[in-house]
Every structure is written in structure tokens, then in C-alpha cells.
Design a protein around this motif. Structure first.
Motif, PDB file in Angstrom:
ATOM      1  N   ARG A  41       0.829  -1.240  -0.061  1.00 18.94           N
ATOM      2  CA  ARG A  41       0.255   0.229   0.077  1.00 18.94           C
ATOM      3  C   ARG A  41       0.733   1.178  -0.127  1.00 18.94           C
ATOM      4  N   LYS A  42       1.823   1.353   0.844  1.00 19.13           N
ATOM      5  CA  LYS A  42       2.782   2.404   0.839  1.00 19.13           C
ATOM      6  C   LYS A  42       3.656   2.582  -0.452  1.00 19.13           C
ATOM      7  N   THR A  43       4.065   1.409  -0.961  1.00 21.88           N
ATOM      8  CA  THR A  43       4.638   1.462  -2.317  1.00 21.88           C
ATOM      9  C   THR A  43       3.981   2.037  -3.433  1.00 21.88           C
ATOM     10  N   LEU A  44       2.493   1.671  -3.345  1.00 18.52           N
ATOM     11  CA  LEU A  44       1.482   2.099  -4.497  1.00 18.52           C
ATOM     12  C   LEU A  44       1.825   3.809  -4.329  1.00 18.52           C
ATOM     13  N   TRP A  45       1.659   4.359  -3.170  1.00 21.23           N
ATOM     14  CA  TRP A  45       1.601   5.548  -3.098  1.00 21.23           C
ATOM     15  C   TRP A  45       3.040   6.143  -3.380  1.00 21.23           C
ATOM     16  N   LEU A  46       3.926   5.602  -3.184  1.00 23.53           N
ATOM     17  CA  LEU A  46       5.399   6.308  -3.253  1.00 23.53           C
ATOM     18  C   LEU A  46       5.796   6.036  -4.709  1.00 23.53           C
ATOM     19  N   GLN A  47       5.429   4.920  -5.162  1.00 23.57           N
ATOM     20  CA  GLN A  47       5.740   4.577  -6.710  1.00 23.57           C
ATOM     21  C   GLN A  47       4.959   5.876  -7.850  1.00 23.57           C
ATOM     22  N   SER A  48       3.740   6.196  -7.185  1.00 26.14           N
ATOM     23  CA  SER A  48       2.771   6.810  -8.013  1.00 26.14           C
ATOM     24  C   SER A  48       3.502   8.258  -7.970  1.00 26.14           C
TER      25      SER A  48
END
Length: 416
Positions: A117-124
Motif C-alpha cells: 500500500r505504501k509502495t503504491l503511493w510512493l511509486q505513483s
């Protein structure tokens, strides 16, 4: 503990993602990215040491012997692993696997969904920064042209396919959390976005993969199709179900075997056709195996790809990059790392099939399939699904421990 891990992870992802962009044109930033990766390595090491110490303290209260304690065995296991990877990094002059392994070990006790979940935001957010920066000429938007191929935009990345692959993995993370079929609106939005990215980058394999995934998850949501699939599933016998499970569990084995079989049969017309469909990936893998050989701890190879240079025609004669993850791991990191990787992903496939629903199983299978044509399998800054190896391996170890305990109990009963 969570903050320590996420500090290390965010530092690594930000630095490594930006190293695949034209931000590296700024010499100072390029140095900062390297420093960030090493700080990340150290912070992750602190998390691992703290975890081991906490486990040791708990065992010490229970008066478990030092030689038989789980913390000691873990420490020895980590030491052996780091030694092997250290030797491999010296041979290959590539420390990537050391960084990735330390991050994976440091993720012990973390929930994969929370990391994802945190990666999804970070990558976006990172992708937004990169694309916007290239639009305002803060960093170059490299333009590629070769023969009959139209102008291709890299959109701030070092090569168009790097950007497209990042888009695909962000989409897969979104689908992982959605964990259901796509609505009409979501399907339309996904395909429009995919088409716009394709028009800019002309990355055909990424475009096809993205589009097919979206179409499948949209179609299976239709009531009529869903009902038909359920009926078809109920009619399938146990043997066919076991066959399907076997294919899924050992997908990485079959993909690797298929790749190497294609490399051996390159002179055949059918193999040449497959090679053309896969844009010369099979021939390049076969050439790399023939030119560099396969060694226990890998090779120190100066890979020459198109990234970062718009003069692709001048690189064609010396181009020797291996795009398939399975071929790349074998040639670059060696037989030992290749075998460990295949073993871990088999465990992971089995773990996901048992613990997750069909859509999540489908998403993980897509990751393994896509890595047949892209070298992203062991790149944790792109492939977040690598963190699933940790709970899968833990389950395997615990299962073996429980089995050993049951054997001891049965043996004692026999003696008694």
C-alpha cells in the motif's frame, strides 16, 4: 521497528528509482542517490540486528541454550547468505542482491499488504515527479528514433520501456488491493491511459501486457462470463485441477526451461518466429550464454543496452543486454543464485495459491510471466511482490519444524 524498516525501504526505493531517470544528469544528485542506498543498507541492518536481539532476549528468558536457539540459527543463516552474496557481488561487481536481500530480511514481521500500500503511493508520486520534471525540462525527455519506429518518449526515464514497466507494476499493485474484477469505468480509464502511454513511448510489449490484464479482469466480472467460468471449474476433474496447480506452482521452472530450450533450438524456424515475436530476446539470451558462459557465482559483465542514449543505431552492433529475468539472473549472478531464486519463487507460488484468492494468484502469475521479457524479477524497487518471498519462506521453515517435532513425538511413543 516499523519506522526503521520503512526509513530504509523508502530511501532505497527513492534512490534506485531516480537512478533509472535523467536526474542522474545532475552529478551531485547522482552521488546523493548512491549515498542514500548505502544509508538504506545500514538502516536495514539495524532493523535486522534489533529483531535478532529481541528474539534472543525472549529466548534467554525461557532459558533456551545458545546453540539451539532460533536467534542463533537465524544469525548463522544470515551470515552464510551474506557471505555467498558478498562473494557473488565481488565476482560480478554488482551489489544489488546484497541490498535487496537485506531489505527482505529486514521486512520480517511486516505485513505485505502494508508494504504494498505504501509502495503504491510512493511509486505513483515518484512517477508523477519524474514525468512532470521532464515536461518542464528540469530533466531531459529522451527521444528515440530507429528505422521505421516512430519517435519514442522516455518521459524522464532512461528508456521508454523503463517507464512503461513502472506503470505496469503500479497497476498490478492497484489490482492487488482491489482484489476484484474491473468495472466498466475502471476498464475504460485503464485502457485510455495505456493507449496514451503507448502513443508516447511505443513500448509494444508493455502496452499489450497492460491491455490484456485489464481486459481479462474486466471480462471475468461479467455475470454471464463469471457463471460460465464457475460451471467450467466445477466440471474440471481432480486430475486437471492438480495439473493446473502444478503449472502455477512451478511456473518459474517451466519458464526457465522453456527459455533455455528456445536458446538451444534457435536455428529452427519455429524458434526464430518466437524470437521475432519477442523482439529478439531469445537470440540475445543465447548469445550471452554462449559468449560469457554460466558460472557458479556469475560474471563481471558490462551490459550494453539502450538506456540513457538516444543514438540507438550506433549501439546495435555492440548491444548485448539480456531482457529476460531468468536468463539475466543465470548469466549475471550465476547458477547458485539462479537455483535459490527459482526455489524461493516456487515456494512463493505455492504459498499464494493456498492463502490468496484467484485474482491475486493471477496477478502474481502475471509478474512471473512478464519477467520472462523484462529483467525486473529481483528489482525490489520495481517488483514489490518480492516481499512475498518472506512469509512464504517462513511458512516453509515452520512447516518443516512442525514435521520434525511430529516425527520426534511418534518416535518417542514407539520407544515408550
Amino acid at each position: 521497528m516499523n519506522r526503521i524498516f520503512y526509513s530504509a525501504y523508502v530511501l532505497y526505493v527513492v534512490a534506485t528509482v531516480l537512478q533509472s531517470t535523467m536526474f542522474t544528469e545532475y552529478t551531485l544528485l547522482a552521488r546523493v542517490f548512491v549515498i542514500m542506498r548505502y544509508i538504506s543498507f545500514g538502516v536495514a541492518g539495524v532493523k535486522i540486528a534489533a529483531d535478532l536481539y529481541d528474539q534472543y532476549r525472549l529466548e534467554n528468558k525461557s532459558k533456551i541454550s545458545l546453540t539451539g536457539s532460533a536467534s542463533t540459527k537465524k544469525f548463522l543463516g544470515y551470515f552464510v547468505l551474506m557471505t555467498l552474496l558478498g562473494v557473488g557481488s565481488l565476482v560480478t561487481d554488482d551489489s544489488t542482491l546484497l541490498f535487496v536481500s537485506v531489505l527482505l530480511i529486514a521486512s520480517q514481521g511486516m505485513e505485505f499488504d502494508d508494504i504494498a500500500r505504501k509502495t503504491l503511493w510512493l511509486q505513483s508520486i515518484l512517477m508523477g515527479i519524474i514525468v512532470v520534471s521532464s515536461s518542464f525540462n528540469i530533466i531531459p525527455d529522451l527521444l528515440f528514433k530507429r528505422e521505421d519506429i516512430p519517435i519514442r518518449h522516455a518521459l524522464g526515464y532512461t528508456y521508454p520501456s523503463v517507464m512503461v514497466t513502472s506503470c505496469l507494476f503500479i497497476f498490478l499493485l492497484y489490482l492487488w488491493f482491489k482484489n476484484s474484477s474491473l468495472s466498466n469505468q475502471e476498464f475504460a480509464a485503464a485502457e485510455i491511459f495505456n493507449f496514451l502511454v503507448y502513443k508516447l513511448t511505443d513500448s509494444r510489449m508493455g502496452f499489450l501486457t497492460f491491455g490484456i490484464i485489464a481486459a481479462i479482469l474486466w471480462i471475468v466480472g461479467k455475470k454471464q462470463i463469471c457463471g460460465w467460468l464457475q460451471k467450467a471449474g466445477s466440471r474440471v476433474g481432480d486430475k486437471m485441477k492438480k495439473f493446473g496447480c502444478n503449472i502455477y506452482d512451478y511456473l518459474v521452472v517451466y519458464l526457465s526451461a522453456g527459455l533455455f530450450l528456445l536458446c538451444i533450438t534457435m536455428p529452427l524456424p519455429i524458434t526464430k518466429l518466437i524470437n521475432n515475436l519477442l523482439t529478439d530476446r531469445i537470440r540475445l539470451t543465447a548469445n550471452a550464454i554462449r559468449n560469457y558462459g554460466v558460472h557458479l557465482f556469475g560474471n563481471n559483465i558490462e551490459w550494453i543496452g539502450f538506456g540513457g542514449s538516444t543514438d540507438t543505431d550506433s549501439l546495435l552492433a555492440s548491444y548485448n543486454f539480456v531482457d529476460s529475468s531468468y536468463g539475466y539472473i543465470l548469466v549475471n549472478f550465476g547458477i547458485l543464485i539462479f537455483c535459490i531464486t527459482i526455489f524461493l519463487f516456487v515456494l512463493c507460488s505455492k504459498y499464494i495459491r493456498r492463502t490468496e484468492g484467484k485474482i491475486r494468484c493471477f496477478i502474481f502469475g502475471i509478474v512471473l510471466l512478464y519477467c520472462f521479457i523484462e529483467p525486473r524479477l529481483l528489482e525490489v524497487h520495481v517488483n514489490t511482490f518480492l516481499f512475498l518471498l518472506v512469509p512464504a519462506l517462513n511458512e516453509f521453515i515452520n512447516k518443516n519444524k512442525n514435521e520434525k517435532m511430529r516425527r520426534r513425538v511418534r518416535h518417542r511413543r514407539k520407544l515408550g
